[in-house]
Design a protein around this motif. Structure first.
Motif, PDB file in Angstrom:
ATOM      1  N   SER A   1       0.821  -1.216   0.000  1.00 33.74           N
ATOM      2  CA  SER A   1       0.000   0.000   0.000  1.00 33.74           C
ATOM      3  C   SER A   1       0.850   1.258   0.000  1.00 33.74           C
ATOM      4  N   CYS A   2       0.378   2.257  -0.711  1.00 36.27           N
ATOM      5  CA  CYS A   2       1.000   3.578  -0.721  1.00 36.27           C
ATOM      6  C   CYS A   2       0.786   4.219   0.648  1.00 36.27           C
ATOM      7  N   PRO A   3       1.818   4.750   1.277  1.00 37.14           N
ATOM      8  CA  PRO A   3       1.651   5.368   2.588  1.00 37.14           C
ATOM      9  C   PRO A   3       0.918   6.713   2.531  1.00 37.14           C
ATOM     10  N   VAL A   4       0.728   7.259   1.338  1.00 35.44           N
ATOM     11  CA  VAL A   4       0.051   8.540   1.190  1.00 35.44           C
ATOM     12  C   VAL A   4      -1.464   8.350   1.066  1.00 35.44           C
ATOM     13  N   CYS A   5      -1.892   7.427   0.168  1.00 31.25           N
ATOM     14  CA  CYS A   5      -3.323   7.273  -0.095  1.00 31.25           C
ATOM     15  C   CYS A   5      -3.876   5.909   0.295  1.00 31.25           C
ATOM     16  N   ALA A   6      -3.035   4.968   0.687  1.00 31.27           N
ATOM     17  CA  ALA A   6      -3.395   3.613   1.130  1.00 31.27           C
ATOM     18  C   ALA A   6      -3.794   2.661   0.006  1.00 31.27           C
ATOM     19  N   ALA A   7      -3.784   3.091  -1.246  1.00 27.40           N
ATOM     20  CA  ALA A   7      -4.059   2.196  -2.371  1.00 27.40           C
ATOM     21  C   ALA A   7      -2.761   1.494  -2.786  1.00 27.40           C
ATOM     22  N   ALA A   8      -2.888   0.299  -3.327  1.00 29.58           N
ATOM     23  CA  ALA A   8      -1.706  -0.402  -3.838  1.00 29.58           C
ATOM     24  C   ALA A   8      -1.122   0.398  -5.004  1.00 29.58           C
ATOM     25  N   PHE A   9       0.184   0.435  -5.097  1.00 32.15           N
ATOM     26  CA  PHE A   9       0.855   1.129  -6.194  1.00 32.15           C
ATOM     27  C   PHE A   9       1.515   0.110  -7.110  1.00 32.15           C
ATOM     28  N   ASP A  10       1.855   0.530  -8.340  1.00 31.10           N
ATOM     29  CA  ASP A  10       2.504  -0.346  -9.310  1.00 31.10           C
ATOM     30  C   ASP A  10       4.024  -0.273  -9.221  1.00 31.10           C
ATOM     31  N   ARG A  11       4.545   0.937  -9.234  1.00 32.11           N
ATOM     32  CA  ARG A  11       5.991   1.161  -9.208  1.00 32.11           C
ATOM     33  C   ARG A  11       6.337   2.196  -8.161  1.00 32.11           C
ATOM     34  N   LEU A  12       7.548   2.085  -7.645  1.00 34.97           N
ATOM     35  CA  LEU A  12       8.077   3.046  -6.686  1.00 34.97           C
ATOM     36  C   LEU A  12       9.392   3.588  -7.223  1.00 34.97           C
ATOM     37  N   PHE A  13       9.487   4.905  -7.314  1.00 36.49           N
ATOM     38  CA  PHE A  13      10.714   5.580  -7.714  1.00 36.49           C
ATOM     39  C   PHE A  13      11.209   6.360  -6.510  1.00 36.49           C
ATOM     40  N   ILE A  14      12.461   6.153  -6.121  1.00 35.67           N
ATOM     41  CA  ILE A  14      13.050   6.849  -4.981  1.00 35.67           C
ATOM     42  C   ILE A  14      14.120   7.804  -5.500  1.00 35.67           C
ATOM     43  N   LEU A  15      14.004   9.060  -5.107  1.00 34.11           N
ATOM     44  CA  LEU A  15      14.943  10.098  -5.518  1.00 34.11           C
ATOM     45  C   LEU A  15      15.709  10.570  -4.300  1.00 34.11           C
ATOM     46  N   ARG A  16      17.010  10.334  -4.302  1.00 33.17           N
ATOM     47  CA  ARG A  16      17.873  10.772  -3.204  1.00 33.17           C
ATOM     48  C   ARG A  16      18.668  12.019  -3.582  1.00 33.17           C
ATOM     49  N   GLY A  17      18.785  12.281  -4.871  1.00 34.09           N
ATOM     50  CA  GLY A  17      19.526  13.447  -5.344  1.00 34.09           C
ATOM     51  C   GLY A  17      18.682  14.707  -5.275  1.00 34.09           C
ATOM     52  N   ARG A  18      19.261  15.806  -5.677  1.00 32.05           N
ATOM     53  CA  ARG A  18      18.572  17.096  -5.597  1.00 32.05           C
ATOM     54  C   ARG A  18      17.587  17.313  -6.730  1.00 32.05           C
ATOM     55  N   GLU A  19      17.797  16.681  -7.878  1.00 29.77           N
ATOM     56  CA  GLU A  19      16.922  16.925  -9.018  1.00 29.77           C
ATOM     57  C   GLU A  19      16.801  15.677  -9.883  1.00 29.77           C
ATOM     58  N   GLN A  20      15.708  15.601 -10.614  1.00 30.84           N
ATOM     59  CA  GLN A  20      15.474  14.476 -11.514  1.00 30.84           C
ATOM     60  C   GLN A  20      14.502  14.922 -12.595  1.00 30.84           C
ATOM     61  N   GLN A  21      14.789  14.574 -13.841  1.00 26.59           N
ATOM     62  CA  GLN A  21      13.877  14.871 -14.936  1.00 26.59           C
ATOM     63  C   GLN A  21      13.071  13.626 -15.243  1.00 26.59           C
ATOM     64  N   PHE A  22      11.753  13.789 -15.423  1.00 27.50           N
ATOM     65  CA  PHE A  22      10.881  12.665 -15.717  1.00 27.50           C
ATOM     66  C   PHE A  22      10.450  12.735 -17.176  1.00 27.50           C
ATOM     67  N   PRO A  23      10.423  11.586 -17.858  1.00 26.07           N
ATOM     68  CA  PRO A  23       9.930  11.583 -19.236  1.00 26.07           C
ATOM     69  C   PRO A  23       8.417  11.812 -19.242  1.00 26.07           C
ATOM     70  N   GLU A  24       7.880  12.149 -20.409  1.00 27.35           N
ATOM     71  CA  GLU A  24       6.435  12.309 -20.539  1.00 27.35           C
ATOM     72  C   GLU A  24       5.763  11.045 -20.041  1.00 27.35           C
ATOM     73  N   ASN A  25       4.728  11.206 -19.222  1.00 27.97           N
ATOM     74  CA  ASN A  25       4.108  10.009 -18.655  1.00 27.97           C
ATOM     75  C   ASN A  25       2.805   9.681 -19.355  1.00 27.97           C
ATOM     76  N   ASP A  26       2.282   8.532 -19.045  1.00 34.08           N
ATOM     77  CA  ASP A  26       1.079   8.022 -19.690  1.00 34.08           C
ATOM     78  C   ASP A  26      -0.202   8.481 -19.009  1.00 34.08           C
ATOM     79  N   GLY A  27      -0.095   9.451 -18.110  1.00 39.79           N
ATOM     80  CA  GLY A  27      -1.267   9.962 -17.420  1.00 39.79           C
ATOM     81  C   GLY A  27      -1.615   9.199 -16.161  1.00 39.79           C
ATOM     82  N   ALA A  28      -0.773   8.248 -15.753  1.00 41.85           N
ATOM     83  CA  ALA A  28      -1.037   7.468 -14.540  1.00 41.85           C
ATOM     84  C   ALA A  28      -0.958   8.381 -13.319  1.00 41.85           C
ATOM     85  N   ARG A  29      -1.801   8.118 -12.352  1.00 43.95           N
ATOM     86  CA  ARG A  29      -1.822   8.875 -11.102  1.00 43.95           C
ATOM     87  C   ARG A  29      -0.600   8.516 -10.271  1.00 43.95           C
ATOM     88  N   PHE A  30      -0.086   9.468  -9.494  1.00 46.60           N
ATOM     89  CA  PHE A  30       1.031   9.171  -8.605  1.00 46.60           C
ATOM     90  C   PHE A  30       0.918   9.994  -7.329  1.00 46.60           C
TER      91      PHE A  30
END
Length: 76
Positions: free
Chosen positions: A33-62
């Motif tokens: 379960s997602c600790p923010v909304c309690a729903a199961a999530f598909d993928r988890l991305f962890i960012l430890r650095g100061r910045e990250q660029q994300f590619p265009e997404n498919d409209g999935a909620r996060f």
């Protein structure tokens, strides 16, 4: 406020897809379960650095969780 999320508590339930010093990508194989909304999530991305660029997404909620050690992005 949600409980802190510790990846080590859930490692056996997820498959590590990529790991570097600044990022981590995991596939949720056991309906963790997602600790923010309690729903199961598909993928988890962890960012430890100061910045990250994300590619265009498919409209999935996060959800984002900002903790002292990293920012956690849970893709649904």
């Amino acid at each position: 406020m949600p409980e802190p999320f510790d990846i080590h508590d859930h490692r056996h339930q997820m498959k590590q897809l990529k790991e570097s010093s600044d990022t981590g990508l995991y596939d949720n194989r056991d309906g963790v379960s997602c600790p923010v909304c309690a729903a199961a999530f598909d993928r988890l991305f962890i960012l430890r650095g100061r910045e990250q660029q994300f590619p265009e997404n498919d409209g999935a909620r996060f959800c984002l969780l900002n903790q002292d050690d990293a920012v956690y992005l849970f893709r649904h």
